[in-house]
Scaffold this motif. Structure first.
Motif, PDB file in Angstrom:
ATOM      1  N   GLN A  78       0.748  -1.347   0.020  1.00  0.00           N
ATOM      2  CA  GLN A  78      -0.288   0.113  -0.136  1.00  0.00           C
ATOM      3  C   GLN A  78       0.819   1.235   0.011  1.00  0.00           C
ATOM      4  OE1 GLN A  78      -2.768   0.104   3.359  1.00  0.00           O
ATOM      5  NE2 GLN A  78      -3.720   2.023   2.953  1.00  0.00           N
ATOM      6  N   ALA A  79       1.916   1.172   0.691  1.00  0.00           N
ATOM      7  CA  ALA A  79       2.591   2.355   0.871  1.00  0.00           C
ATOM      8  C   ALA A  79       3.242   2.577  -0.390  1.00  0.00           C
ATOM      9  CB  ALA A  79       3.892   2.241   2.083  1.00  0.00           C
ATOM     10  N   ILE A  80       3.932   1.321  -1.100  1.00  0.00           N
ATOM     11  CA  ILE A  80       4.413   1.768  -2.396  1.00  0.00           C
ATOM     12  C   ILE A  80       3.562   2.223  -3.565  1.00  0.00           C
ATOM     13  CG2 ILE A  80       5.712   0.343  -4.331  1.00  0.00           C
ATOM     14  CD1 ILE A  80       6.784  -1.727  -2.339  1.00  0.00           C
ATOM     15  N   GLU A  81       2.473   1.598  -3.488  1.00  0.00           N
ATOM     16  CA  GLU A  81       1.314   2.354  -4.345  1.00  0.00           C
ATOM     17  C   GLU A  81       0.958   3.718  -4.092  1.00  0.00           C
ATOM     18  OE1 GLU A  81      -2.208  -0.149  -3.937  1.00  0.00           O
ATOM     19  OE2 GLU A  81      -1.170  -1.660  -4.840  1.00  0.00           O
ATOM     20  N   ALA A  82       1.326   4.204  -2.923  1.00  0.00           N
ATOM     21  CA  ALA A  82       1.043   5.429  -2.443  1.00  0.00           C
ATOM     22  C   ALA A  82       2.440   6.335  -2.858  1.00  0.00           C
ATOM     23  CB  ALA A  82       0.379   5.625  -0.989  1.00  0.00           C
ATOM     24  N   GLY A  83       3.590   5.774  -3.221  1.00  0.00           N
ATOM     25  CA  GLY A  83       4.999   6.597  -3.535  1.00  0.00           C
ATOM     26  C   GLY A  83       5.703   6.823  -2.126  1.00  0.00           C
ATOM     27  N   ALA A  88       6.973   2.064   3.420  1.00  0.00           N
ATOM     28  CA  ALA A  88       7.075   1.023   2.705  1.00  0.00           C
ATOM     29  C   ALA A  88       8.291   0.091   3.419  1.00  0.00           C
ATOM     30  CB  ALA A  88       7.109   0.699   1.193  1.00  0.00           C
ATOM     31  N   LYS A  89       9.356   0.698   3.546  1.00  0.00           N
ATOM     32  CA  LYS A  89      10.630   0.069   4.136  1.00  0.00           C
ATOM     33  C   LYS A  89      10.070  -0.129   5.420  1.00  0.00           C
ATOM     34  CE  LYS A  89      15.663   0.939   4.507  1.00  0.00           C
ATOM     35  NZ  LYS A  89      16.684   1.955   4.401  1.00  0.00           N
TER      36      LYS A  89
END
Length: 224
Positions: A78-83, A88-89
């Protein structure tokens, strides 16, 4: 037998003989053995209950840790999709920690599950053995009671057939014979006395009849 019981080793003929030699009551001793076995079973039942509770707790913690692993994985996506790569890490780092914890908890649960199964099997075998020994105890108690009864009967019969008893019966028999002899003698004397009186009465009666007949005869011939 009794390989799972710490206070009771075996109940065999040699032990029963030893009990008898020590003047111990086999029936009471067997009851005590059964009480000891029941106590051991209760202890194992308590240990099984605690182990199962511990197993369930570990399973719940392992499932919770695994659920967090999956949660952090989805959060990282979800964090990656949100940039937001930094978020995300962080989610992936926590995921790694949760995976390690979940792995340790899973191993602990698996071991606890094995221990629970061992204790369950042990408890089942103890209960089966307890039932077998209960049947054997009932049989041994019945044999012990039968032996006591036979011993008592034999002692009674021995006392009845003893020389002292026989002599006592012989003395009583002699007294009875003496009583009978005395009764017979008394009857004979009574009979003798009665017979003598009867003879004199008869003699008197005979003489009276003759005198009467003589007087009657004189009267007829005119001699009176």
């Amino acid at each position: 037998m009794f390989k799972f019981f710490k206070r009771v080793s075996t109940v065999v003929s040699s032990e029963l003989n030893a009990m008898l030699d020590k003047a111990e009551d086999p029936v009471k001793m067997l009851d005590q053995f059964m009480r000891d076995m029941e106590s051991d079973i209760q202890e194992v039942e308590s240990a099984v209950a605690k182990q199962i509770a511990n197993e369930k707790m570990l399973k719940r913690k392992a499932d919770d840790a695994q659920a967090k692993v999956e949660k952090r994985h989805k959060q990282a996506e979800q964090a990656i999709e949100a940039g937001n790569d930094d978020l995300a890490k962080r989610a992936l780092e926590n995921k790694v920690e949760q995976e390690k914890q979940a792995e340790l908890l899973q191993e602990s649960w698996e071991q606890a599950n094995k221990d629970s199964n061992v204790l369950r099997d042990k408890l089942d075998e103890m209960k089966k053995e307890y039932q077998q020994m209960k049947l054997k105890k009932d049989s041994l108690q019945a044999r012990a009671e039968s032996a006591k009864t036979r011993t008592k009967m034999n002692r009674t019969m021995s006392a009845i057939g003893s020389d002292e008893s026989k002599k006592g019966f012989e003395r009583m028999e002699e007294k009875v014979l003496q009583y009978e002899a005395e009764a017979d003698t008394s009857e004979d004397l009574t009979h003798e006395g009665r017979s003598l009186d009867e003879e004199f009465d008869k003699l008197n009666n005979d003489h009276g009849e003759i005198d009467d007949e003589l007087a009657e005869l004189k009267k007829k011939i005119g001699k009176e």
